[in-house]
Design a protein around this motif. Structure first.
Motif, PDB file in Angstrom:
ATOM      1  N   ARG A  87       1.439   6.705  15.232  1.00  0.00           N
ATOM      2  CA  ARG A  87       1.125   6.792  13.806  1.00  0.00           C
ATOM      3  C   ARG A  87       0.219   7.990  13.568  1.00  0.00           C
ATOM      4  O   ARG A  87      -0.683   8.268  14.370  1.00  0.00           O
ATOM      5  CB  ARG A  87       0.406   5.521  13.334  1.00  0.00           C
ATOM      6  N   GLU A  91      -7.490  10.180   7.582  1.00  0.00           N
ATOM      7  CA  GLU A  91      -8.829   9.604   7.453  1.00  0.00           C
ATOM      8  C   GLU A  91      -9.045   8.983   6.075  1.00  0.00           C
ATOM      9  O   GLU A  91      -8.722   9.583   5.049  1.00  0.00           O
ATOM     10  CB  GLU A  91      -9.878  10.706   7.674  1.00  0.00           C
ATOM     11  N   GLN A 108      -3.569  -0.839   7.770  1.00  0.00           N
ATOM     12  CA  GLN A 108      -2.564  -0.067   8.523  1.00  0.00           C
ATOM     13  C   GLN A 108      -3.120   0.396   9.868  1.00  0.00           C
ATOM     14  O   GLN A 108      -2.423   0.374  10.879  1.00  0.00           O
ATOM     15  CB  GLN A 108      -2.115   1.158   7.713  1.00  0.00           C
ATOM     16  N   GLU A 130      -9.337  13.607   4.827  1.00  0.00           N
ATOM     17  CA  GLU A 130      -9.745  12.495   3.947  1.00  0.00           C
ATOM     18  C   GLU A 130      -9.212  12.696   2.519  1.00  0.00           C
ATOM     19  O   GLU A 130      -9.104  13.829   2.038  1.00  0.00           O
ATOM     20  CB  GLU A 130     -11.275  12.444   4.003  1.00  0.00           C
ATOM     21  N   GLN A 146      -9.618   6.966 -11.864  1.00  0.00           N
ATOM     22  CA  GLN A 146      -8.762   5.769 -11.823  1.00  0.00           C
ATOM     23  C   GLN A 146      -9.454   4.604 -12.538  1.00  0.00           C
ATOM     24  O   GLN A 146      -8.801   3.771 -13.171  1.00  0.00           O
ATOM     25  CB  GLN A 146      -8.410   5.418 -10.375  1.00  0.00           C
ATOM     26  N   THR A 152      -3.330   7.268  -9.131  1.00  0.00           N
ATOM     27  CA  THR A 152      -3.815   8.095  -8.008  1.00  0.00           C
ATOM     28  C   THR A 152      -3.278   9.535  -8.056  1.00  0.00           C
ATOM     29  O   THR A 152      -3.984  10.477  -7.697  1.00  0.00           O
ATOM     30  CB  THR A 152      -3.481   7.403  -6.653  1.00  0.00           C
ATOM     31  N   ASN A 156      -5.569  13.140  -9.068  1.00  0.00           N
ATOM     32  CA  ASN A 156      -5.587  14.370  -8.270  1.00  0.00           C
ATOM     33  C   ASN A 156      -5.271  15.587  -9.144  1.00  0.00           C
ATOM     34  O   ASN A 156      -5.942  16.615  -9.061  1.00  0.00           O
ATOM     35  CB  ASN A 156      -4.550  14.289  -7.138  1.00  0.00           C
ATOM     36  N   ARG A 166      -2.359  17.383   2.116  1.00  0.00           N
ATOM     37  CA  ARG A 166      -2.465  17.342   3.586  1.00  0.00           C
ATOM     38  C   ARG A 166      -1.524  18.321   4.286  1.00  0.00           C
ATOM     39  O   ARG A 166      -0.471  18.654   3.764  1.00  0.00           O
ATOM     40  CB  ARG A 166      -2.153  15.917   4.092  1.00  0.00           C
ATOM     41  N   THR A 187       5.194   4.558   9.733  1.00  0.00           N
ATOM     42  CA  THR A 187       4.844   5.094   8.406  1.00  0.00           C
ATOM     43  C   THR A 187       5.802   4.571   7.342  1.00  0.00           C
ATOM     44  O   THR A 187       6.934   4.198   7.653  1.00  0.00           O
ATOM     45  CB  THR A 187       4.888   6.636   8.402  1.00  0.00           C
ATOM     46  N   ASN A 188       5.329   4.606   6.080  1.00  0.00           N
ATOM     47  CA  ASN A 188       6.217   4.339   4.945  1.00  0.00           C
ATOM     48  C   ASN A 188       6.532   5.638   4.211  1.00  0.00           C
ATOM     49  O   ASN A 188       7.192   5.617   3.178  1.00  0.00           O
ATOM     50  CB  ASN A 188       5.538   3.366   3.958  1.00  0.00           C
ATOM     51  N   ASN A 189       6.010   6.750   4.724  1.00  0.00           N
ATOM     52  CA  ASN A 189       6.081   8.031   4.023  1.00  0.00           C
ATOM     53  C   ASN A 189       7.145   8.941   4.658  1.00  0.00           C
ATOM     54  O   ASN A 189       6.899   9.543   5.710  1.00  0.00           O
ATOM     55  CB  ASN A 189       4.687   8.684   4.081  1.00  0.00           C
ATOM     56  N   LYS A 192       6.384  12.640   5.961  1.00  0.00           N
ATOM     57  CA  LYS A 192       5.826  12.887   7.299  1.00  0.00           C
ATOM     58  C   LYS A 192       6.945  13.107   8.300  1.00  0.00           C
ATOM     59  O   LYS A 192       6.874  13.987   9.152  1.00  0.00           O
ATOM     60  CB  LYS A 192       4.992  11.681   7.776  1.00  0.00           C
ATOM     61  N   TYR A 220      -1.682   0.852  -7.062  1.00  0.00           N
ATOM     62  CA  TYR A 220      -1.744   2.050  -6.205  1.00  0.00           C
ATOM     63  C   TYR A 220      -0.502   2.131  -5.325  1.00  0.00           C
ATOM     64  O   TYR A 220       0.125   3.192  -5.202  1.00  0.00           O
ATOM     65  CB  TYR A 220      -3.031   1.965  -5.373  1.00  0.00           C
ATOM     66  N   LYS A 224       2.529   4.909  -5.303  1.00  0.00           N
ATOM     67  CA  LYS A 224       2.942   5.631  -4.083  1.00  0.00           C
ATOM     68  C   LYS A 224       4.464   5.579  -3.932  1.00  0.00           C
ATOM     69  O   LYS A 224       5.094   6.554  -3.530  1.00  0.00           O
ATOM     70  CB  LYS A 224       2.276   5.031  -2.832  1.00  0.00           C
ATOM     71  N   HIS A 230       7.067   6.849  -1.198  1.00  0.00           N
ATOM     72  CA  HIS A 230       6.858   5.902  -0.098  1.00  0.00           C
ATOM     73  C   HIS A 230       7.888   4.777  -0.165  1.00  0.00           C
ATOM     74  O   HIS A 230       8.270   4.339  -1.251  1.00  0.00           O
ATOM     75  CB  HIS A 230       5.443   5.316  -0.156  1.00  0.00           C
TER      76      HIS A 230
HETATM   77  N1  LIG Z   1      -6.860  11.566  -3.373  1.00  0.00           N
HETATM   78  C1  LIG Z   1      -6.749  10.265  -3.079  1.00  0.00           C
HETATM   79  N2  LIG Z   1      -6.617   9.894  -1.789  1.00  0.00           N
HETATM   80  C2  LIG Z   1      -6.491   8.585  -1.536  1.00  0.00           C
HETATM   81  C3  LIG Z   1      -6.510   7.591  -2.512  1.00  0.00           C
HETATM   82  N3  LIG Z   1      -6.359   6.385  -1.906  1.00  0.00           N
HETATM   83  C4  LIG Z   1      -6.255   6.634  -0.586  1.00  0.00           C
HETATM   84  N4  LIG Z   1      -6.332   7.961  -0.349  1.00  0.00           N
HETATM   85  C5  LIG Z   1      -6.200   8.698   0.903  1.00  0.00           C
HETATM   86  O1  LIG Z   1      -4.835   8.700   1.250  1.00  0.00           O
HETATM   87  C6  LIG Z   1      -4.687   8.905   2.647  1.00  0.00           C
HETATM   88  C7  LIG Z   1      -3.668   7.920   3.174  1.00  0.00           C
HETATM   89  O2  LIG Z   1      -2.463   8.232   2.552  1.00  0.00           O
HETATM   90  P1  LIG Z   1      -1.452   7.157   2.018  1.00  0.00           P
HETATM   91  O3  LIG Z   1      -0.814   7.723   0.784  1.00  0.00           O
HETATM   92  O4  LIG Z   1      -2.139   5.810   1.898  1.00  0.00           O
HETATM   93  O5  LIG Z   1      -0.397   6.965   3.138  1.00  0.00           O
HETATM   94  P2  LIG Z   1       0.407   8.044   3.966  1.00  0.00           P
HETATM   95  O6  LIG Z   1      -0.488   8.503   5.060  1.00  0.00           O
HETATM   96  O7  LIG Z   1       0.991   9.103   3.079  1.00  0.00           O
HETATM   97  O8  LIG Z   1       1.643   7.189   4.475  1.00  0.00           O
HETATM   98  P3  LIG Z   1       1.691   5.956   5.472  1.00  0.00           P
HETATM   99  O9  LIG Z   1       1.974   6.560   6.823  1.00  0.00           O
HETATM  100  O10 LIG Z   1       2.784   5.110   5.007  1.00  0.00           O
HETATM  101  O11 LIG Z   1       0.350   5.278   5.422  1.00  0.00           O
HETATM  102  C8  LIG Z   1      -6.080   8.761   3.234  1.00  0.00           C
HETATM  103  O12 LIG Z   1      -6.566  10.063   3.509  1.00  0.00           O
HETATM  104  C9  LIG Z   1      -6.894   8.123   2.096  1.00  0.00           C
HETATM  105  O13 LIG Z   1      -8.245   8.519   2.117  1.00  0.00           O
HETATM  106  C10 LIG Z   1      -6.659   8.012  -3.877  1.00  0.00           C
HETATM  107  O14 LIG Z   1      -6.644   7.230  -4.810  1.00  0.00           O
HETATM  108  N5  LIG Z   1      -6.778   9.346  -4.090  1.00  0.00           N
END
Ligand SMILES: Nc1nc2c(ncn2[C@@H]2O[C@H](COP(=O)(O)OP(=O)(O)OP(=O)(O)O)[C@@H](O)[C@H]2O)c(=O)[nH]1
Length: 238
Positions: A87, A91, A108, A130, A146, A152, A156, A166, A187-189, A192, A220, A224, A230
């Motif tokens: 995975r 952060e 997760q 992060e 929010q 979300t 941004n 990212r 992952t659900n994304n 990636k 939220y 996504k 997602h």
């Molecule tokens: N800008 C922003 N970042 C967020 C928010 N909520 C969570 N995050 C950040 O989103 C990141 C995680 O991304 P996700 O969209 O949850 O999931 P993903 O990594 O794209 O996909 P998965 O692999 O399925 O978890 C982490 O860095 C969190 O800090 C938000 O409301 N706004």
């Protein structure tokens, strides 16, 4: 006359000297490897780390351009040809360590490590970008928006960022530096998966991870699915 103590001390100095040469040449060979492959990171340090999910190796990486660090937790031998359960976890201080219910991140992280622990082999990349790459303070600003009703993605955009800032090519580089070429990615994304494939990592399977849904993060997670692509059984099928 030399005594046993002198011989021993000479031996120890000899070993220390050669170990340092070995360490330096290892570092130099890694830097040369990174330069040859045009990698954005260097593998800097590693150590054993006992965890609740088993004993692993923690590996520290540094981005060449900025010095920012990332880590990998390696369980078992991930250099064999079998695809590695893995995975990329971005952060999330609030979710990963402060028990926030606003996202699904902490759940997760725990579910992934538990799954890898059960298999006894796998790697978690802890990708230190992060807030989807906008940083912790900006994520708090996004949370404040929010609170006022934005979702979300809108939050941004309002702050002047893309919905997702990212850089996942860094993660492809981490896999290369760890000797991993084929992964079963948790992952659900789907983004990636695409980015890793384009960067030369063979993603043989996407392993869904739907955990941690609650009354606070339901909207939220829906956003996504609707705006960030997602894949959730619960949302996408509605
Ligand atoms: N800008 C922003 N970042 C967020 C928010 N909520 C969570 N995050 C950040 O989103 C990141 C995680 O991304 P996700 O969209 O949850 O999931 P993903 O990594 O794209 O996909 P998965 O692999 O399925 O978890 C982490 O860095 C969190 O800090 C938000 O409301 N706004």
């Amino acid at each position: 006359m030399f005594g046993v103590h002198d011989v021993l001390m000479t031996g120890i100095c000899f070993c220390k000297f050669h170990f340092r040469i070995f360490e330096s040449s290892l570092l130099i060979s890694r830097i040369i490897f990174a330069m040859n492959e045009n990698l954005k990171l260097r593998r800097m340090a590693e150590a054993k780390l006992p965890t609740e999910f088993g004993h692993c190796l923690i590996v520290g990486f540094e981005e060449i351009s900025s010095g920012r660090d990332h880590i990998a937790l390696v369980y078992g031998d991930i250099t064999t040809p079998d695809p590695v359960l893995s995975r990329i976890h971005s952060e999330c201080l609030t979710g990963d360590t402060l028990f926030s219910l606003k996202c699904d991140c902490g759940h997760q992280l725990g579910a992934t490590l538990s799954q890898i622990g059960q298999e006894g082999r796998g790697v978690l990349l802890y990708h230190r970008q992060e807030g989807r790459g906008i940083g912790l303070v900006n994520k708090i600003r996004a949370y404040a928006l929010q609170d006022k009703g934005l979702d979300t993605v809108e939050a941004n955009l309002q702050l002047g960022f893309k919905p997702d800032e990212r850089d996942f090519t860094l993660c492809a580089d981490m896999y290369k530096l760890l000797g991993v070429r084929a992964v079963r990615l948790i992952t659900n994304n789907p983004l990636k998966v695409d980015i890793l494939k384009k960067a030369g990592i063979n993603v043989v399977e996407r392993v869904p991870i739907e955990v941690g849904r609650n009354g606070n993060n339901d909207r939220y997670l829906k956003v996504k699915a609707e705006k960030l692509g997602h894949l959730f059984k619960n949302c996408n099928e509605k």
